[in-house]
Design an enzyme around this catalytic site. Structure first.
Site, PDB file in Angstrom:
ATOM      1  N   ASP A 109      32.534 -95.816  33.631  1.00 50.03           N
ATOM      2  CA  ASP A 109      32.049 -94.578  34.267  1.00 50.03           C
ATOM      3  C   ASP A 109      32.002 -94.657  35.797  1.00 50.03           C
ATOM      4  OD1 ASP A 109      31.718 -93.520  31.701  1.00 50.03           O
ATOM      5  OD2 ASP A 109      29.650 -94.210  31.553  1.00 50.03           O
TER       6      ASP A 109
ATOM      7  N   HIS B 119      32.021 -87.236  31.388  1.00 50.27           N
ATOM      8  CA  HIS B 119      30.752 -87.929  31.163  1.00 50.27           C
ATOM      9  C   HIS B 119      29.593 -86.942  31.374  1.00 50.27           C
ATOM     10  CE1 HIS B 119      28.131 -91.405  30.884  1.00 50.27           C
ATOM     11  NE2 HIS B 119      27.450 -90.882  31.878  1.00 50.27           N
TER      12      HIS B 119
ATOM     13  N   ASN C 102      35.059 -81.052  22.882  1.00 52.61           N
ATOM     14  CA  ASN C 102      35.920 -81.029  24.078  1.00 52.61           C
ATOM     15  C   ASN C 102      37.389 -81.005  23.684  1.00 52.61           C
ATOM     16  OD1 ASN C 102      34.526 -81.209  26.831  1.00 52.61           O
ATOM     17  ND2 ASN C 102      33.337 -82.684  25.621  1.00 52.61           N
TER      18      ASN C 102
ATOM     19  N   ASN D  78      38.228 -89.080  32.234  1.00 55.53           N
ATOM     20  CA  ASN D  78      37.135 -89.095  31.250  1.00 55.53           C
ATOM     21  C   ASN D  78      36.103 -88.040  31.620  1.00 55.53           C
ATOM     22  OD1 ASN D  78      35.427 -90.192  29.144  1.00 55.53           O
ATOM     23  ND2 ASN D  78      34.183 -91.128  30.751  1.00 55.53           N
TER      24      ASN D  78
END
Ligand code: GRF
Length: 194
Positions: A150, A114, A22, A112
């Site tokens: 998360d 996930h 990423n 973030n």
């Protein structure tokens, strides 16, 4: 609110712990005209994280903090971020939990990625659990980072169909490919509201 004047891009940092696919993708994105970000700093909690090779390859500033003393390291990180005038932090496979205080200081500016359809399958080993539960769909999510793991507000999500023959490995590969499209899209989406 940050307004992009002319070609001025938002200074960003990417935090990693692993192979950094990423990160590589975000670096390449940052070099394109349509990217609203620059990558000014790469941070890892592991000195041998494979992804650090991209800092060398693209001559980007890197810092390593082991997080053995989180408070102390976070203080130093805040200094680094200030020195590099970083506004946006992208977590890309970063395996450490940032403190509430740190997150507060960058509220709404840490995102973030996930590898699941949050709020389902928070935490680790997502693909293993998804396959074990015989789910029909999975995917990936880019979300703001909050103090709960998360759980921050979702920015973008991509759903994919799981085929009968999918294994943990094939699913991880499929989803990673989608992650590489989703992360830049999510960045483009949030920049006007930073
Ligand atoms: C990705 O699957 C990401 O969703 C998760 O960790 C993995 C990092 O992969 N948070 P890479 O290091 O970017 O290749």
């Amino acid at each position: 609110m940050i307004k992009l004047i002319g070609s001025k891009k938002v200074n960003s940092a990417v935090f990693i712990s692993g192979k950094g696919s990423n990160l590589k993708n975000l670096i390449k994105f940052s070099f394109t005209k349509k990217s609203p970000i620059n990558i000014n700093l790469i941070l890892s909690d592991k000195k041998d994280a494979k992804g650090l090779k991209y800092a060398r390859k693209y001559k980007l500033k890197k810092r390593i903090y082991k997080f053995e003393n989180r408070n102390l390291d976070e203080k130093k990180i805040l200094e680094d971020l200030k020195n590099s005038k970083v506004t946006l932090i992208c977590l890309a496979g970063f395996m450490k939990i940032l403190s509430k205080e740190f997150i507060k200081k960058f509220r709404g500016k840490i995102i973030n990625i996930h590898p699941s359809l949050l709020p389902k399958y928070k935490g680790l080993k997502t693909h293993e659990r998804v396959i074990k539960n015989k789910e029909k769909f999975s995917g990936c999510t880019v979300h703001y980072v909050s103090s709960k793991l998360d759980s921050g507000k979702i920015i973008l999500q991509k759903k994919i169909k799981i085929s009968k023959n999918d294994t943990v490995k094939s699913l991880a590969k499929k989803i990673l490919k989608e992650e590489h499209k989703l992360f830049p899209e999510a960045i483009k989406k949030i920049i006007p509201n930073l």
